[in-house]
Design a protein around this motif. Structure first.
Motif, mmCIF file in Angstrom:
data_model
loop_
_atom_site.group_PDB
_atom_site.id
_atom_site.type_symbol
_atom_site.label_atom_id
_atom_site.label_comp_id
_atom_site.label_asym_id
_atom_site.label_seq_id
_atom_site.Cartn_x
_atom_site.Cartn_y
_atom_site.Cartn_z
ATOM 1 N N GLY A 117 -0.355 -0.743 -12.874
ATOM 2 C CA GLY A 117 -0.040 -0.066 -14.124
ATOM 3 C C GLY A 117 0.539 1.318 -13.911
ATOM 4 N N HIS A 118 -0.041 2.084 -12.974
ATOM 5 C CA HIS A 118 0.497 3.407 -12.661
ATOM 6 C C HIS A 118 1.909 3.309 -12.089
ATOM 7 N N SER A 119 2.131 2.334 -11.219
ATOM 8 C CA SER A 119 3.452 2.182 -10.607
ATOM 9 C C SER A 119 4.500 1.840 -11.654
ATOM 10 N N LYS A 120 4.182 0.908 -12.552
ATOM 11 C CA LYS A 120 5.144 0.536 -13.585
ATOM 12 C C LYS A 120 5.438 1.704 -14.527
ATOM 13 N N ALA A 121 4.409 2.466 -14.874
ATOM 14 C CA ALA A 121 4.629 3.621 -15.745
ATOM 15 C C ALA A 121 5.497 4.678 -15.062
ATOM 16 N N ILE A 168 2.537 -10.129 -5.877
ATOM 17 C CA ILE A 168 1.493 -10.181 -4.861
ATOM 18 C C ILE A 168 1.622 -8.993 -3.916
ATOM 19 N N ARG A 169 0.535 -8.702 -3.249
ATOM 20 C CA ARG A 169 0.401 -7.748 -2.150
ATOM 21 C C ARG A 169 0.556 -6.290 -2.586
ATOM 22 N N ARG A 170 1.769 -5.779 -2.753
ATOM 23 C CA ARG A 170 1.954 -4.345 -3.019
ATOM 24 C C ARG A 170 2.909 -4.140 -4.188
ATOM 25 N N PRO A 171 2.578 -3.191 -5.066
ATOM 26 C CA PRO A 171 3.483 -2.905 -6.190
ATOM 27 C C PRO A 171 4.553 -1.898 -5.786
#
Length: 532
Positions: A117-121, A168-171
């Motif tokens: 969620g933080h990565s997408k934001a 999967i794995r890492r965002p």
């Protein structure tokens, strides 16, 4: 799919020990730098009991590690898989496979919703500023402005597995469509190449876009008025002016570079950004690196593919460049005078997201079809181990994430809706069913159609589609691969499934799981030719 968090003891206890040690050292430094020092009473230790604290922390760490290992060792598994399939009952005990799948999913596959969620934001904020700056700058290049300028529409569309809940794995990788705004005097007439018999199957999913006059425009005046746009962004094919994906992509990359120079200074306090051009075969990639002063909880380096898109209607986009046509040969060998730089791919991500949401709404609570898709992608990655780069690339193309997602949607649509058998207790059986379905598609020459551009498509579930897609010929995702490649891929897939317990123990999970010897690597120029 239930989501829960587990405490990473390998990080937590060393961190607590280091913090306590730092506090003890700070205490002694402050005490030593004080003013007058008083002698402690006889028999009393004026120092902090550092050794006792360290021993207590070590004992706590050992106890929690043992408790965690015992819980995992005696974790009850789901019921045994039914039937006498050649995939499972003959090669490994099902209960241990279920435990290994759950453990591998938790430790190697599942993404933290918090981090994702933080990565997408973060990606949304950075790309939003970049796109807004690109819209405000206007159009560079052959037409520097005015009524015939190509420009950013001002919005962006997030697509891909990170936004469909099966990454999967890492965002750390994302795909974003950047819609372009065509000049008012320009209209497009798209056409599918699926019914072209002289084209190789790899190009049947491509489209071409001819220019046409908008309604109410006179032909002679329109040709003269739109000539600057036609000369800057179109190529001549069979006497018609076609919008060139290559020229649009070149303009798009240059415009992004200028826009990034505008916003780079304002982003310095939050991150460092750079743009890597993709040339004529890949879209550009925006790299987002955390800056040294960023003390956020999710300091990840991310790569965002920015894909130029032309809107066809009903949330369907043409994208540049089209999918790699490597199985069918280079673009320069297209027959009939058709030019490779005039080919566009189609993106139906919004329709696929609607289809997944429609299936999720109809699914019973605890349905595991997205979890099965994630494990199927992890199985594909395990199968690539031991292959040389050429074979690994071929393996990744024939079992791409889009092919695996299409296989899952095909199985679900064939059954009508996720049946009660798609709950967590039948995870191994459903994963085996997907492997069997892919085996049949590869070995028996069964078709695996595009979930939207297939026969009948999924129009009832995803809503209306543009006319050009409704009339397009069905697209078989595996038709571009010859018989030998499909047979080798099927053999490799079955071999990976049969060796799955050994692969899961060797390449994933916590250290307390019993390790099996890693499988013997077979480095060949193709897939290992082991028979099903």
């Amino acid at each position: 799919m239930s989501v829960h968090y587990t405490l990473n003891l390998r990080v937590f206890w060393p961190l607590v020990t280091g913090l306590c040690t730092a506090l003890v050292c700070l205490y002694h430094v402050l005490r030593g730098n004080g003013g007058a020092r008083t002698e402690p009473p006889d028999g009393a230790d004026g120092g902090f009991p550092l050794l006792k604290v360290a021993v207590l922390l070590l004992l706590g760490y050992i106890l929690l590690r043992c408790r965690h290992a015992v819980r995992q060792r005696f974790l009850p598994g789901p019921p045994r898989l039914g039937g006498h399939s050649a995939f499972s009952s003959k090669h490994f005990p099902e209960p241990s496979l279920d435990i290994l799948l759950e453990s591998y999913y938790e430790h190697e596959v599942r993404l933290s919703p918090h981090v994702l969620g933080h990565s997408k934001a973060h990606v949304s904020r950075i790309v939003g500023e970049l796109v807004r700056a690109g819209r405000a700058r206007g159009s560079p290049g052959p037409i520097p402005g005015g009524a015939l300028a190509l420009a950013f529409r001002g919005d962006f569309i997030q697509v891909g597995s990170a936004y469909e809940q099966h990454k999967i794995r890492r965002p750390d990788g994302f795909d974003v469509l950047v819609p372009l705004r065509l000049p008012p005097l320009v209209a497009l007439e798209p056409r599918s190449l699926g019914a072209e018999p002289e084209l190789a199957p790899a190009f049947h999913g491509c489209f071409v876009c001819a220019l046409k006059a908008p309604p109410g425009a006179s032909g002679g005046h329109w040709l003269r008025d739109c000539k600057p746009f036609s000369d800057g962004f179109c190529v001549d094919v069979r006497g018609r002016r076609l919008l060139s994906a290559t020229l649009v992509l070149r303009w798009f990359q240059a415009h992004l570079q200028r826009s990034l120079a505008t916003v780079r200074y304002s982003l310095e306090g939050r991150c460092r950004v750079s743009l890597t051009p993709g040339g004529l075969e890949q879209p550009p990639t925006l790299h987002i690196l955390p800056c040294r002063t960023d003390y956020g909880c999710c300091r990840l380096s991310m790569a965002v593919r920015l894909i130029p898109a032309v809107h066809l209607g009903d949330s369907v986009f043409l994208v540049a460049p089209p999918p790699p046509p490597s199985p069918a040969g280079p673009l320069s060998e297209l027959p009939g005078g058709l030019r490779g730089d005039a080919l566009w791919g189609v993106n139906t991500a919004r329709q696929e997201q609607k289809l997944l949401s429609w299936l999720q709404e109809r699914a019973p609570p605890g349905a595991c079809y997205l979890k099965c898709l994630q494990l199927l992608k992890a199985l594909r990655d395990l199968g690539a181990r031991g292959l040389d780069p050429t074979a690994a690339a071929q393996w990744g193309r024939i079992l791409s994430s889009y092919v695996l997602k299409s296989a899952l949607l095909a199985v679900l649509q064939r059954e009508g809706a996720p049946a009660p058998g798609w709950d967590e207790a039948h995870l191994g059986e459903r994963l085996e069913e997907l492997v069997q379905f892919l085996r049949d598609c590869l070995l028996r020459r069964r078709t695996l159609f595009h979930c939207v551009l297939g026969p009948g498509g999924a129009a009832a579930e995803v809503g209306p589609l543009p006319k050009v897609l409704r009339e397009a010929a069905p697209v078989d995702l595996l038709a571009a691969f010859d018989r030998q490649v499909r047979e080798l891929a099927a053999a490799r897939l079955l071999s990976t499934w049969r060796r799955l317990p050994q692969l899961l123990r060797a390449y994933g999970g916590p250290r307390y799981l019993v390790r099996c010897p890693p499988p013997r690597s077979q480095r060949t120029q193709g897939f290992p030719e082991d028979e099903p």
